[in-house]
Design a protein around this motif. Sequence first.
Motif, PDB file in Angstrom:
ATOM      1  N   UNK A  13       0.749  -1.154   0.098  1.00 34.53           N
ATOM      2  CA  UNK A  13      -0.044  -0.220  -0.039  1.00 34.53           C
ATOM      3  C   UNK A  13       1.001   1.323  -0.086  1.00 34.53           C
ATOM      4  N   UNK A  14       2.114   1.207   0.773  1.00 31.36           N
ATOM      5  CA  UNK A  14       3.096   1.962   0.858  1.00 31.36           C
ATOM      6  C   UNK A  14       3.828   1.759   1.184  1.00 31.36           C
ATOM      7  N   UNK A  36       4.632  -1.523   3.237  1.00 35.58           N
ATOM      8  CA  UNK A  36       3.113  -2.125   4.067  1.00 35.58           C
ATOM      9  C   UNK A  36       2.308  -2.674   2.833  1.00 35.58           C
ATOM     10  N   UNK A  37       1.791  -3.186   3.863  1.00 41.62           N
ATOM     11  CA  UNK A  37       0.764  -3.714   3.086  1.00 41.62           C
ATOM     12  C   UNK A  37      -0.868  -3.834   2.953  1.00 41.62           C
ATOM     13  N   UNK A  72       2.727   4.938  -3.012  1.00 39.79           N
ATOM     14  CA  UNK A  72       1.755   4.751  -2.238  1.00 39.79           C
ATOM     15  C   UNK A  72       1.049   4.127  -3.812  1.00 39.79           C
ATOM     16  N   UNK A  73       0.211   2.989  -2.962  1.00 41.09           N
ATOM     17  CA  UNK A  73      -0.824   2.557  -3.980  1.00 41.09           C
ATOM     18  C   UNK A  73      -0.024   2.111  -6.056  1.00 41.09           C
ATOM     19  N   UNK A 161     -11.240   9.017   4.319  1.00 41.99           N
ATOM     20  CA  UNK A 161     -10.964   7.343   4.178  1.00 41.99           C
ATOM     21  C   UNK A 161      -9.612   7.119   2.849  1.00 41.99           C
ATOM     22  N   UNK A 162      -8.403   7.572   3.982  1.00 40.44           N
ATOM     23  CA  UNK A 162      -7.171   8.239   3.532  1.00 40.44           C
ATOM     24  C   UNK A 162      -6.569   6.373   3.222  1.00 40.44           C
ATOM     25  N   UNK A 163      -5.663   6.038   2.036  1.00 40.38           N
ATOM     26  CA  UNK A 163      -5.043   4.812   1.800  1.00 40.38           C
ATOM     27  C   UNK A 163      -4.325   4.363   2.636  1.00 40.38           C
ATOM     28  N   UNK A 164      -4.047   5.479   3.154  1.00 37.52           N
ATOM     29  CA  UNK A 164      -2.272   5.192   4.321  1.00 37.52           C
ATOM     30  C   UNK A 164      -2.945   6.018   5.961  1.00 37.52           C
TER      31      UNK A 164
END
Length: 365
Positions: A13-14, A36-37, A72-73, A161-164
């Motif tokens: 994810x990041x 980080x998954x 990120x992503x 709703x953040x990705x990280x």
Amino acid sequence: MITTADTTTARPKISFEGIVKDYRGFRAVDRVSVAVQAGELVALLGPSGCGKTTTLRMAAGFIEPTEGKIMIDGRDVTRLPPYKRDTGMVFQSYALFPHLTVGGNMLFGLKRRGVAREEAERRVRELAAMLKLDHLLDRLPKQLSGGQQQRVAVGRALVINPAVLLLDEPFSNLDAQLRESTRVELRRIQQELGITALFVTHDQSEAMAIADRVAVMDAGRLAQIDTPERLYARPATRFVANFIGRANLIDAKAAGATGRDGLTVMRGPGELKFALASDTPAEGAVVLRPEAIRIDREPTGAEFNTAEATVKSVSFLGSAAHLALEFAGDVTITAEIRGSEAASYPQGAKVWASWDASALSCVIN
Ligand SMILES: Nc1ncnc2c1ncn2[C@@H]1O[C@H](COP(=O)(O)OP(=O)(O)OP(=O)(O)O)[C@@H](O)[C@H]1O
Ligand SMILES: [Mg+2]
């Protein structure tokens, strides 16, 4: 120093790839790589000044790395400003907007992203219920307790709703009890929503309790990243062994095989002979955790992993007791036994200490 490579394979994810941050001749972060998954909570752990906040702020975009890449992503965000990164940040000081209510604080990021009012309010209500803030939506930050403010800060970061989710010592202003319950609550919400999170703390028990994996930083470098269990059982460096829990570190040299079990013998000072997993270095420090030591009045008769000692001192702690054991060769090792057994081993007692091969690991000096 060994750097344990981060070997997970799915697209993270990041990820930090060889991140460096230099401040005028001083390297605050030194070639850190961490992936980080999705849905994982990784704690960044280390003593004051080791570069945790700098690393987290580089993820958020508040500090630009000198070298390296942040993805990120699968998207390179290294040069993007914070608002284009899809991260939510919880600051140590909370940094709530003082003139906005709890609801206003939580709505802020949604408004800025142009989310329609009705939808925005629905999301705030939903999250406020989860964070037990629903009865406080009309209050101002100054009308809240520290713990409540902390939950608002988490809510404000999560609502977009953040990705990280990035958290910098989020519980440092809370008292010990509230810290623990808030930690459990945050972990529950993070798992329930499947949030990917980076959590900065200098408190090893907090890191171990909350994280899927812990990244231990030592003077700007990544010393080891692993599950709490593996960090404890198989520390990669002296620093990690000492920083995570209590450890006895005994200098030792490889001295051949045991002749059975596929174990290697390492000789320490005096009569200390360790038999441990064979992938050990020729020379290093054997890591022996205090609670892995058994104490007897009689010799066990084994050739390795046992030695005679004298009890130098006893610290009774209630459920446990710590014995300082002195071995031949002027080595003192701390053993932890049950508090109820402390009376059997008074100061001056001659005892036999023993431990299992599986409890031992070895770090390079
Ligand atoms: N703007 C700056 N200019 C120069 N040095 C800095 C700057 N910001 C941080 N540093 C240094 O970089 C190092 C890492 O700082 P950082 O804030 O990342 O540490 P930390 O691990 O978060 O520590 P703490 O647990 O105390 O918060 C420290 O030695 C600090 O003094
Ligand atoms: Mg910090």
